[in-house]
Structures are given as structure tokens and as C-alpha cells.
Design an enzyme around this catalytic site. Structure first.
Site, short mmCIF file in Angstrom:
data_model
loop_
_atom_site.label_atom_id
_atom_site.label_comp_id
_atom_site.label_asym_id
_atom_site.label_seq_id
_atom_site.Cartn_x
_atom_site.Cartn_y
_atom_site.Cartn_z
N LYS A 77 0.42 -1.26 0.49
CA LYS A 77 0.08 -0.55 -0.26
C LYS A 77 0.94 1.40 0.09
O LYS A 77 2.20 0.92 0.83
CB LYS A 77 -1.62 0.05 1.29
CG LYS A 77 -2.02 1.52 1.30
CD LYS A 77 -3.13 1.30 0.08
CE LYS A 77 -3.31 -0.53 0.27
NZ LYS A 77 -5.42 -0.33 -0.20
N GLY A 106 -20.72 6.19 3.91
CA GLY A 106 -19.19 6.72 2.79
C GLY A 106 -19.83 6.15 1.14
O GLY A 106 -20.40 5.00 1.34
N GLY A 156 -18.96 6.97 -1.58
CA GLY A 156 -17.81 7.41 -2.35
C GLY A 156 -17.83 6.33 -3.94
O GLY A 156 -19.22 5.41 -3.88
N VAL A 192 -17.44 2.67 -4.02
CA VAL A 192 -17.40 1.30 -3.63
C VAL A 192 -18.91 2.14 -2.61
O VAL A 192 -19.81 0.74 -3.29
CB VAL A 192 -16.49 1.38 -2.35
CG1 VAL A 192 -17.09 0.10 -1.35
CG2 VAL A 192 -14.97 0.62 -2.62
N GLY A 193 -19.33 2.56 -2.47
CA GLY A 193 -20.66 2.57 -1.72
C GLY A 193 -21.88 2.46 -3.14
O GLY A 193 -22.94 1.78 -2.74
#
Length: 368
Positions: free
Chosen positions: A77, A177, A179, A181-182
Site C-alpha cells: 500500500k 460512505g 464514494g 464502493v458505496g
């Protein structure tokens, strides 16, 4: 935490790199956790408040995620200390400086994460010759455009019906959230008959027990508006999303949003961890004590990295979606089966399964 050696254990990390470019004010950290199974794939996150500890935790999560998904890749990461909403020209300069800084780190394949997207990966690819989550024009499978992570979450929640004592058709969903993904999780779950009853972003919460219009809400959010300003539903303060009664609660934002101070407010039967490390260990223990089923992050939100691995191997979008569905369903079923048979938390069972796979791969490596 100031000493990177405090992070080490038998799995990693193998490298911790601090990146700085005075001309662009680039300040970044790259943690390559483990490459036993192959070059590490992991996202590049941009936010003003990231840290070494967060980066290392996320890198380990990627090691476990890639191992659990059976991918020929290790975990890593990177975090960039910056505001992702900066002007586009400034962001391009920063991402290109970051790409230049990692050009020789060939055991790391960057991908998009919070604060970056396929355009940012195109800039990095131009500097390094390697990246995943690229625009279609560069031969990529845009992870955010097709919603790979959200697609995998929907498949996982569908699979969890047999373990969690609920039916997805008509199930009430709350998403913290909204964004990439949501939004895609909401879309794919609505297609499977679920009802989105609440959603939140950084500015507030929107709730409507009768259900929200998912396509219209996505269009509204993509138009630059906060969800609480949407035309239907009740606007509430941001953290009120925790109090919404539902069958499935999905954290899809930052780490540690569920903790000892708020977890007992949660009123759900299942928590499907769309974000990486969204709950503390204590929060997950408390949920288990209350009979709430937690679907571990690195098992159920692996859709993005599975898609990235297919892209890296020159596969198609159709192949990516099929592998996401098959891998996530199989792995979640194995993890929940182990957890039940051994009387363990799902996360403990998931970590054990993934560590077994990483350690098996490490046995094939050179001893020097």
C-alpha cells in the site's frame, strides 16, 4: 509510530520507503508487505491525514486479501499526504512525481484507492510502465467505473444469507460512505432486491425507511452534491448512519469507523466491511457478542484487486466479474464455515486461512 521496525513480524513488511520531492512537495510512504506469491498489488491512497501505521495496516490487509483470493501477488500500500481535491494540474504533477519516485520499485504494482482513480493511474503508468485500474484507452478495466469492489460486496452479502439468518430480497441496507464502493454496492444490491434505507458521506446522513431511489441518488452525488441534500429522505448529522435500523450495515469509507465508543449503537444483523480495516478488534468482538455477523474486509472487498489481477494478466472485464463472484463466494463460505466449526470470530478464521496461504508461498522462496 516513528520506527518502521516496530511493524515487522514473520510475514513482513519487506520494504518501507519514504518518498519526498521538494519541487512538487510530494510526501509519501510505500509499504511493501510481502511478495512471496508474486509482485505486490496495492492501492495508492491520497489524504491529508494518512500515516505510516495506517499504510502498514493496509499493506498487511492487501497481503491477506490477495492470498485469500488465490492471486499470484503479494500485498502493498502507498499513501500520499495531500488533499485529493486539489486542482487537476497540481494533482497530475504530484502523481507524476510519485510515479517517478517508485519507477525502480518493480515488485510493486500500484492501483487506485481513496483519493485516486484511473486517470491518476494513467499518469503513474506513463512514468513507470506499470499500474492497474487504468482507463479503457490504455487497455485497463476501470475498477471504479464497473464497480468491481461493490460487485464483490453484493456477491458476498448474497452468499451470507445462509449464515446470517436474513433474506437479501427486501433487506434494509445502510451504507456509511457513498464514494465509488458505496455507490456501486448500493446499485448491485438494489438489483438483487435489497432496499437502501440510509446512506452517509462526509457532510451528513440521508435516511428513508421506505427506501431511496438509488440511481437518482448516485446521479445526485456524482453531480457534486451531499447526500443529505437529496430531494427525498430525512437529513441527519453524519454519524447518525450508525443508529439506522437495518439488516446489513456497510462501512465503505475510512478505517476504524466502528470502535468501542460507538459500536453498541449499531442496529444491524450483518456488517459487510466494504472499506479496509473499518472496525477495531474490540468493536468486532462486541458485535460477535451481540450475535452480529461480521463479513471480514479482506475477504468481501477483494473485488477490486481480483479485477486488477485479471487486468494485469490481460484478461477481460467479463472474466474479471466472473472471478470476483466465484472467488468471493467460495472464500466467504470457507471462512464462515471455519469460524462456526472452530468457535472463532470470522476475522480470526479469515486471517488464519490467509496466513496459511502466505506461509505456504514463502516456503518456495530463496532463503537469502
Amino acid at each position: 509510530m516513528s520506527d518502521a521496525f516496530e511493524l515487522t513480524d514473520e510475514l513482513g513488511p519487506e520494504k518501507v520507503l519514504y518518498l519526498h520531492d521538494p519541487a512538487t512537495q510530494l510526501r509519501a510512504i510505500l509499504v511493501i508487505d510481502n511478495v512471496a506469491a508474486g509482485p505486490a498489488i496495492g492501492g495508492t491512497r491520497m489524504a491529508p491525514d494518512v500515516s505510516l501505521e495506517e499504510c502498514a495496516r493496509l499493506a498487511r490487509s492487501m497481503t491477506l486479501k490477495n492470498a485469500s483470493a488465490g492471486l499470484p501477488h503479494g500485498g502493498a500500500k502507498a499513501v500520499i499526504f495531500a488533499d485529493p481535491h486539489m486542482p487537476t494540474a497540481d494533482k497530475e504533477r504530484l502523481m507524476r512525481a510519485y510515479g517517478y519516485a517508485i519507477r525502480a520499485v518493480t515488485d510493486y504494482i500500484p492501483g487506485p484507492d481513496m483519493g485516486t482513480d484511473e486517470i491518476a493511474m494513467a499518469w503513474v503508468h506513463d512514468m513507470t510502465g506499470r499500474a492497474v485500474g487504468l482507463p479503457r484507452e490504455l487497455g485497463g478495466i476501470p475498477l471504479d467505473e464497473i464497480g468491481a469492489t461493490g460487485y464483490g460486496l453484493a456477491a458476498a452479502i448474497d452468499e451470507a444469507q445462509a449464515h446470517g439468518g436474513f433474506r437479501l430480497a427486501g433487506a434494509r441496507i445502510a451504507i456509511q460512505g457513498f464514494g465509488a464502493v458505496g455507490q456501486h454496492a448500493a446499485r448491485y444490491l438494489a438489483e438483487r432486491g435489497a432496499l437502501l434505507v440510509a446512506v452517509s458521506d462526509s457532510a451528513g446522513t440521508l435516511a428513508r425507511p421506505q427506501g431511496l431511489d438509488v440511481p437518482a441518488l448516485i446521479d445526485w452525488k456524482r453531480g457534486g452534491h451531499g447526500v443529505a441534500e437529496f430531494r427525498s429522505g430525512e437529513a441527519r448529522e453524519r454519524d447518525a448512519i450508525i443508529d439506522v435500523e437495518c439488516e446489513v450495515w456497510i462501512p465503505a469509507a475510512r478505517p476504524d469507523v466502528l470502535h468501542e465508543g460507538n459500536v453498541d449503537r449499531l442496529r444491524a444483523r450483518v456488517v459487510a466491511e466494504g472499506a479496509n480495516i473499518p472496525a477495531t478488534e474490540e468493536a468486532e468482538r462486541r458485535l460477535a457478542e451481540r450475535g452480529v455477523l461480521v463479513l471480514p474486509d479482506f475477504i468481501v472487498n477483494a473485488g477490486g484487486v481480483i479485477c486488477a489481477a485479471v487486468e494485469h494478466a490481460n484478461g477481460s472485464q467479463g472474466e474479471a466479474l466472473a472471478r470476483i463472484e466465484e472467488k468471493i463466494r467460495h472464500n466467504l463460505d470457507e471462512v464462515l464455515g471455519r469460524a462456526k466449526a472452530e468457535g472463532r470470530l470470522p476475522r480470526a478464521a479469515a486471517v488464519q486461512m490467509s496466513r496459511e496461504r502466505v506461509c505456504s508461498a514463502m516456503r518456495f522462496r530463496r532463503p537469502w
